[in-house]
Design a protein around this motif. Structure first.
Motif, short mmCIF file in Angstrom:
data_model
loop_
_atom_site.label_atom_id
_atom_site.label_comp_id
_atom_site.label_asym_id
_atom_site.label_seq_id
_atom_site.Cartn_x
_atom_site.Cartn_y
_atom_site.Cartn_z
N PHE A 124 0.83 -1.21 0.00
CA PHE A 124 0.00 0.00 0.00
C PHE A 124 0.86 1.26 0.00
CE2 PHE A 124 -3.40 -2.86 1.91
CZ PHE A 124 -4.16 -2.88 0.74
N SER A 145 -14.01 -8.32 -8.02
CA SER A 145 -15.17 -8.11 -7.15
C SER A 145 -16.48 -8.49 -7.84
CB SER A 145 -15.22 -6.65 -6.71
OG SER A 145 -15.91 -6.55 -5.49
N GLY A 173 -12.88 -0.47 -1.86
CA GLY A 173 -12.42 -0.27 -3.24
C GLY A 173 -13.32 0.73 -3.97
N LEU A 193 -15.80 3.12 2.90
CA LEU A 193 -14.66 3.80 3.51
C LEU A 193 -13.41 3.33 2.78
CD1 LEU A 193 -13.63 5.55 6.02
CD2 LEU A 193 -12.93 3.33 6.93
N LEU A 195 -9.15 4.56 1.25
CA LEU A 195 -8.05 5.52 1.15
C LEU A 195 -8.42 6.55 0.08
CD1 LEU A 195 -4.99 3.07 1.19
CD2 LEU A 195 -5.95 4.36 3.11
N VAL A 198 -7.82 6.07 -3.70
CA VAL A 198 -8.58 5.06 -4.46
C VAL A 198 -9.90 5.62 -4.99
CG1 VAL A 198 -9.65 2.75 -4.28
CG2 VAL A 198 -7.52 3.22 -3.06
N GLY A 221 -10.82 7.85 4.25
CA GLY A 221 -10.41 7.69 5.65
C GLY A 221 -9.43 6.55 5.80
N ASP A 222 -9.09 6.27 7.06
CA ASP A 222 -8.11 5.24 7.39
C ASP A 222 -8.73 4.33 8.45
OD1 ASP A 222 -6.04 3.74 8.41
OD2 ASP A 222 -4.61 5.41 8.52
N PHE A 224 -7.55 2.26 10.26
CA PHE A 224 -6.75 2.10 11.48
C PHE A 224 -6.87 3.32 12.39
CE2 PHE A 224 -4.54 -0.98 8.74
CZ PHE A 224 -4.47 -2.06 9.62
N MET A 237 -11.89 -9.31 1.49
CA MET A 237 -10.45 -9.36 1.22
C MET A 237 -9.70 -8.22 1.92
SD MET A 237 -9.56 -11.02 -2.37
CE MET A 237 -9.74 -9.57 -3.38
N ILE A 238 -10.10 -7.92 3.15
CA ILE A 238 -9.40 -6.92 3.95
C ILE A 238 -8.55 -7.62 5.01
CG2 ILE A 238 -9.64 -4.96 5.53
CD1 ILE A 238 -10.32 -4.34 2.60
C1 LIG Z 1 -7.39 -6.36 -1.18
S1 LIG Z 1 -8.15 -4.82 -1.45
C2 LIG Z 1 -9.85 -5.24 -1.31
C3 LIG Z 1 -10.75 -4.18 -1.90
C4 LIG Z 1 -12.24 -4.54 -1.84
N1 LIG Z 1 -12.71 -4.77 -0.50
C5 LIG Z 1 -12.52 -5.76 -2.70
O1 LIG Z 1 -12.72 -6.84 -2.17
O2 LIG Z 1 -12.51 -5.62 -3.92
C6 LIG Z 1 -7.83 -3.95 0.05
C7 LIG Z 1 -8.39 -2.53 0.08
O3 LIG Z 1 -8.11 -1.96 1.36
C8 LIG Z 1 -7.86 -0.58 1.16
N2 LIG Z 1 -7.11 -0.06 2.32
C9 LIG Z 1 -5.81 -0.34 2.64
N3 LIG Z 1 -5.47 0.29 3.77
C10 LIG Z 1 -6.56 0.97 4.17
C11 LIG Z 1 -6.82 1.81 5.28
N4 LIG Z 1 -5.87 2.07 6.20
N5 LIG Z 1 -8.06 2.35 5.42
C12 LIG Z 1 -9.03 2.09 4.48
N6 LIG Z 1 -8.84 1.29 3.41
C13 LIG Z 1 -7.62 0.74 3.26
C14 LIG Z 1 -7.07 -0.55 -0.13
O4 LIG Z 1 -7.05 0.71 -0.74
C15 LIG Z 1 -7.78 -1.62 -0.95
O5 LIG Z 1 -8.79 -1.08 -1.75
#
Ligand SMILES: C[S@@+](CC[C@H](N)C(=O)[O-])C[C@H]1O[C@@H](n2cnc3c(N)ncnc32)[C@H](O)[C@@H]1O
Length: 331
Positions: A124, A145, A173, A193, A195, A198, A221-222, A224, A237-238
């Motif tokens: 990331f 997705s 995403g 929610l 980044l 994106v 947002g973040d 974390f 997939m988070i």
């Molecule tokens: C593996 S992808 C999965 C995206 C979506 N959930 C999907 O299944 O298609 C992980 C997602 O987490 C987001 N992400 C990473 N760190 C993040 C954070 N600190 N806060 C919010 N989103 C975050 C990334 O930008 C990315 O889109």
């Protein structure tokens, strides 16, 4: 033989997608010379690539050496509603390809850091300084997705959503999955929610394309640091991107922001028992190469939920069995 030479198949497929062969064939059959001229390629080498794609049953080759798309080949067109073009470009493209060479050394050293070994940063962080990787990654997530969201909706087919008004897709995403939920359940409102990087390009977001823009909000947002309050959180997939401690942190923020009776849904490729071969066991090795995460069993997800103060309820599976949705409750 297929195991030893499997990479050849994936690379032939990748080259076809990368060069635009599947888009070039979308309307009518063509000869290699015509495709080569349209795409600025060498005609003789193009013929050999098309013939190999035919051997993978992605193209049909006629006796006159004219090529057309097979049903599987249609899935690689950019404009196919369930296009797998993006995920092909990511998984066989130069960045992810380069990670695999570190696998033996990682297993020897016990250090899960192929992305850092190769690019000097976590994925990331790297995406923030290499726009080409970020673009391919985000397109891949949107592309994959489309089929994964169908599995998640299928898994939750019998779920009673009447008590849920607002659902937040954390790390959602471009919003394909959340918008699919909003399209299926008209009483729901949703927040993606993500980044900021994106979701800045509106043209990539799904809400308007799926006709739910009035009920869908994109929030930079973040996860974390803070998440908005919602009746339910969903993450696809988070958690597989992160180690156990990071997952507990992510889940803990959501539990604190949820009302009593709030829910969390974790959609992942879930590792089944030891004797069953499963895609999740292979995906786990990709995650080992890619970041700090892993694929987990349903018991391991239940444990993460309990550690973050959620009560594990049950795991829902679609008929394909390819993904599972682990449900937690804020008691
Ligand atoms: C593996 S992808 C999965 C995206 C979506 N959930 C999907 O299944 O298609 C992980 C997602 O987490 C987001 N992400 C990473 N760190 C993040 C954070 N600190 N806060 C919010 N989103 C975050 C990334 O930008 C990315 O889109």
């Amino acid at each position: 033989m297929d195991l030893i030479f499997g990479r050849w198949r994936s690379q032939i497929l990748y080259a076809g997608v990368r060069l635009g062969i599947f888009d070039a064939l979308q309307n009518n059959p063509k000869k290699a010379t015509v495709i080569a001229e349209e795409l600025g390629l060498d005609p003789k080498l193009t013929y050999r690539l098309l013939r190999a794609l035919g051997s993978l049953e992605l193209l049909n080759e006629s006796a006159e050496r004219t090529f057309s798309l097979t049903e599987a080949g249609q899935l690689l067109r950019t404009d196919h509603p369930e296009s797998l073009r993006g995920i092909t470009l990511l998984e066989e493209g130069p960045h992810h390809y380069a990670l695999w060479k570190h696998l033996p050394a990682m297993v020897q050293d016990g250090k899960q850091n192929a992305f850092v070994r190769e690019f000097g940063d976590s994925a990331f962080e790297y995406a923030l300084r290499d726009g080409s990787y970020a673009e391919v990654f985000d397109e891949a997530m949107s592309s994959f997705s489309t089929i994964q969201s169908a599995w998640v909706l299928d898994a939750l087919q019998a779920y009673d959503f009447s008590q849920i008004g607002h659902i937040c897709d954390v790390g959602g995403g471009h919003g394909y999955m959340l918008c699919s939920f909003l399209a299926k359940y008209p009483h729901l409102k949703g927040t993606v929610l993500e980044l900021e990087s994106v979701i800045t390009d509106d043209t990539k977001l799904w809400a308007a394309k799926l006709g739910v823009e009035k009920r869908c909000q994109y929030l930079a947002g973040d996860m974390f640091k803070a998440v908005p309050s919602a009746d339910a959180y969903i993450m696809k997939m988070i958690l597989h991107d992160w180690n156990d401690e990071e997952c507990v942190q992510i889940l803990d923020y959501q539990r604190k922001a949820a009302p009593s009776g709030g829910r969390v849904f974790i959609a992942e490729h879930i590792i089944p028992d030891s004797s069953t071969p499963h895609f999740a066991k292979l995906f786990d090795i990709h995650m080992m190469c890619w970041g700090t995460g892993r694929e987990r069993t349903q018991e391991e997800y239940a444990d993460l939920l309990e550690r973050a103060g959620w009560k594990y309820m049950k795991t829902w599976f679609p008929s394909s069995g390819l993904m599972g949705v682990v449900e937690g409750l804020k008691a």
